[in-house]
Design a protein around this motif. Sequence first.
Motif, PDB file in Angstrom:
ATOM      1  N   ARG A   1       0.834  -1.209   0.000  1.00  0.00           N
ATOM      2  CA  ARG A   1       0.000   0.000   0.000  1.00  0.00           C
ATOM      3  C   ARG A   1       0.862   1.251   0.000  1.00  0.00           C
ATOM      4  NH1 ARG A   1      -3.955  -2.660   4.475  1.00  0.00           N
ATOM      5  NH2 ARG A   1      -5.486  -3.553   3.033  1.00  0.00           N
ATOM      6  N   HIS A   2       1.912   1.226   0.795  1.00  0.00           N
ATOM      7  CA  HIS A   2       2.810   2.381   0.887  1.00  0.00           C
ATOM      8  C   HIS A   2       3.454   2.674  -0.469  1.00  0.00           C
ATOM      9  CE1 HIS A   2       5.952   4.882   2.996  1.00  0.00           C
ATOM     10  NE2 HIS A   2       6.608   4.571   1.895  1.00  0.00           N
ATOM     11  N   GLU A   3       4.002   1.647  -1.105  1.00  0.00           N
ATOM     12  CA  GLU A   3       4.689   1.893  -2.386  1.00  0.00           C
ATOM     13  C   GLU A   3       3.696   2.306  -3.467  1.00  0.00           C
ATOM     14  OE1 GLU A   3       7.720   2.299  -2.214  1.00  0.00           O
ATOM     15  OE2 GLU A   3       8.184   1.234  -0.361  1.00  0.00           O
ATOM     16  N   SER A   4       2.464   1.826  -3.365  1.00  0.00           N
ATOM     17  CA  SER A   4       1.472   2.229  -4.375  1.00  0.00           C
ATOM     18  C   SER A   4       1.233   3.739  -4.308  1.00  0.00           C
ATOM     19  CB  SER A   4       0.155   1.471  -4.199  1.00  0.00           C
ATOM     20  OG  SER A   4      -0.641   2.016  -3.153  1.00  0.00           O
ATOM     21  N   ALA A   5       1.410   4.315  -3.125  1.00  0.00           N
ATOM     22  CA  ALA A   5       1.219   5.766  -2.976  1.00  0.00           C
ATOM     23  C   ALA A   5       2.278   6.525  -3.768  1.00  0.00           C
ATOM     24  CB  ALA A   5       1.295   6.158  -1.505  1.00  0.00           C
ATOM     25  N   HIS A   6       3.508   6.039  -3.722  1.00  0.00           N
ATOM     26  CA  HIS A   6       4.571   6.722  -4.475  1.00  0.00           C
ATOM     27  C   HIS A   6       4.285   6.631  -5.978  1.00  0.00           C
ATOM     28  CE1 HIS A   6       6.879   7.490  -0.935  1.00  0.00           C
ATOM     29  NE2 HIS A   6       7.166   6.231  -0.693  1.00  0.00           N
ATOM     30  N   TYR A   7       3.809   5.455  -6.396  1.00  0.00           N
ATOM     31  CA  TYR A   7       3.448   5.272  -7.810  1.00  0.00           C
ATOM     32  C   TYR A   7       2.307   6.233  -8.203  1.00  0.00           C
ATOM     33  CZ  TYR A   7       0.686   3.301 -11.617  1.00  0.00           C
ATOM     34  OH  TYR A   7      -0.076   3.164 -12.750  1.00  0.00           O
TER      35      TYR A   7
ATOM     36  N   ALA B   1       5.436   7.574  12.855  1.00  0.00           N
ATOM     37  CA  ALA B   1       6.677   8.330  13.062  1.00  0.00           C
ATOM     38  C   ALA B   1       7.394   8.527  11.720  1.00  0.00           C
ATOM     39  CB  ALA B   1       7.572   7.594  14.047  1.00  0.00           C
ATOM     40  N   TYR B   2       7.419   7.462  10.921  1.00  0.00           N
ATOM     41  CA  TYR B   2       8.142   7.533   9.640  1.00  0.00           C
ATOM     42  C   TYR B   2       7.567   8.605   8.710  1.00  0.00           C
ATOM     43  CZ  TYR B   2      10.298   6.069   5.251  1.00  0.00           C
ATOM     44  OH  TYR B   2      10.983   6.062   4.062  1.00  0.00           O
ATOM     45  N   ALA B   3       6.276   8.863   8.838  1.00  0.00           N
ATOM     46  CA  ALA B   3       5.634   9.880   7.998  1.00  0.00           C
ATOM     47  C   ALA B   3       6.266  11.256   8.195  1.00  0.00           C
ATOM     48  CB  ALA B   3       4.144   9.942   8.287  1.00  0.00           C
TER      49      ALA B   3
ATOM     50  N   TRP C   1       6.721  13.266   0.956  1.00  0.00           N
ATOM     51  CA  TRP C   1       6.374  12.081   0.145  1.00  0.00           C
ATOM     52  C   TRP C   1       6.080  10.888   1.031  1.00  0.00           C
ATOM     53  CZ3 TRP C   1      11.013  12.593  -3.767  1.00  0.00           C
ATOM     54  CH2 TRP C   1      10.671  13.529  -4.764  1.00  0.00           C
ATOM     55  N   GLU C   2       6.857  10.736   2.092  1.00  0.00           N
ATOM     56  CA  GLU C   2       6.640   9.595   2.989  1.00  0.00           C
ATOM     57  C   GLU C   2       5.373   9.804   3.828  1.00  0.00           C
ATOM     58  OE1 GLU C   2       8.146   6.910   2.432  1.00  0.00           O
ATOM     59  OE2 GLU C   2       9.486   7.889   1.010  1.00  0.00           O
ATOM     60  N   ASP C   3       5.102  11.056   4.152  1.00  0.00           N
ATOM     61  CA  ASP C   3       3.865  11.374   4.872  1.00  0.00           C
ATOM     62  C   ASP C   3       2.669  10.970   4.008  1.00  0.00           C
ATOM     63  OD1 ASP C   3       2.109  12.341   6.733  1.00  0.00           O
ATOM     64  OD2 ASP C   3       2.544  14.472   6.387  1.00  0.00           O
ATOM     65  N   TRP C   4       2.729  11.343   2.731  1.00  0.00           N
ATOM     66  CA  TRP C   4       1.672  10.972   1.789  1.00  0.00           C
ATOM     67  C   TRP C   4       1.559   9.451   1.695  1.00  0.00           C
ATOM     68  CZ3 TRP C   4      -2.466  10.665  -0.925  1.00  0.00           C
ATOM     69  CH2 TRP C   4      -2.514   9.868  -2.065  1.00  0.00           C
ATOM     70  N   ALA C   5       2.704   8.762   1.562  1.00  0.00           N
ATOM     71  CA  ALA C   5       2.673   7.307   1.372  1.00  0.00           C
ATOM     72  C   ALA C   5       2.109   6.609   2.618  1.00  0.00           C
ATOM     73  CB  ALA C   5       4.068   6.783   1.047  1.00  0.00           C
ATOM     74  N   GLU C   6       2.492   7.089   3.796  1.00  0.00           N
ATOM     75  CA  GLU C   6       1.960   6.495   5.026  1.00  0.00           C
ATOM     76  C   GLU C   6       0.464   6.786   5.166  1.00  0.00           C
ATOM     77  OE1 GLU C   6       4.278   4.239   5.753  1.00  0.00           O
ATOM     78  OE2 GLU C   6       4.314   4.711   7.886  1.00  0.00           O
TER      79      GLU C   6
HETATM   80 ZN   LIG Z   1       8.171   5.485   0.938  1.00  0.00          ZN
END
Ligand SMILES: [Zn+2]
Length: 358
Positions: A175-181, A234-236, A241-246
């Motif tokens: 799910r996380h990587e799909s957000a980056h895509y 926390a990682y967000a 970009w990571e906030d969006w993916a999380e």
């Molecule tokens: Zn990521």
Amino acid sequence: MQRFTCECGNVLFFGSSRCLKCGSDVGYDPQRGVMQRVRPGSPMKRCQNGVKHNVCNWLLPASAVAVLCVACRMNRTIPDLGTERNRMLWARMEMAKRRLIYTLLRLGIGPPSKKDDPKNGLAFDIVSTLSDPKVTMGHLDGVITMDLEEADDTFRQVNRQQLGESSRTLQGHFRHESAHYLWKRHLSELAWDDPMRLAFRERFGEEWTDYATALSSYYQAGAPADWGQNYITAYASSHPWEDWAETWSHYLQILDGLETCESLGIQVQHIALPLVILPVESGTLPAMLPSAPAEDGEFLAWLQRWMCLSSVLNEISFSLGEPPLYPFVISVKAAQKLRLAHYYAHAWGVRGRKTGEA
Ligand SMILES: [Zn+2]
Ligand SMILES: [Zn+2]
Ligand SMILES: [Zn+2]
């Protein structure tokens, strides 16, 4: 996840490949979104990865030249199947991947395979860091790389502890990587002042913040002490970009979790817990997007239903001596980000349906 039924009336699940009542071979038809019987002469055939390796229960039209289902067709690299362990880990990977593709299809944003659409499509490299230590999980230009070893529960738990995460699942990775895509596909090429993009910046911050620097400082210093006020994990806090993916990953998790509860008859109105009432601003969109109070309200009601159900899930988990199934707290800011994810999902889905994609 929906509840499925066999033609004989028996209940089937997403992973079913045989009906335990009538004994028929069954599979999931991703075009129609239903489980179907398969027998010689059926209009649908089983995916070759199911027939050969027993790692897929999806179907494709019997008349198709292709032998792989829409989800398996996205694989660019699959692991070395020389060992039974690798085959078993791969089966877990494929299951998590199909759940992701299922949800994206339901939202009307099912991605094409990169084989068919090199520019907008999606591909997966599923490789083991044991055979190739240089592999890092992530997304680059429509290719999602997954470390096969993450399907090993011990390996994943060690990583989870070392990274200080409250939850780490294969499903979450996909799910996380799909957000980056999706970011790359639907947002990266918009004009800087496009409202969709301005809204992103408003909620998630300035995406031009140097990524490598942000990540290395996150790994050195960790998340700010008050991250829970602003982020879902926390990682967000490491980069917009990571906030969006999380956030997106979390949005899909709630979508799937709530659909599963409700399709199995676990209704929030029967739960003997008070509803958590979120402040109205939790459900609002940034000002540059058209305001939609009715949809804001629906979103909030949806999120509150999930918060109530998730406390039930946690209590059940404690009763079984397990850690909480849902170790998250949704702050007002995190809810506003989920609201934007919900808006994007709808907007992209409508566009996908209009142009006949996916
Ligand atoms: Zn990521
Ligand atoms: Zn049956
Ligand atoms: Zn398949």
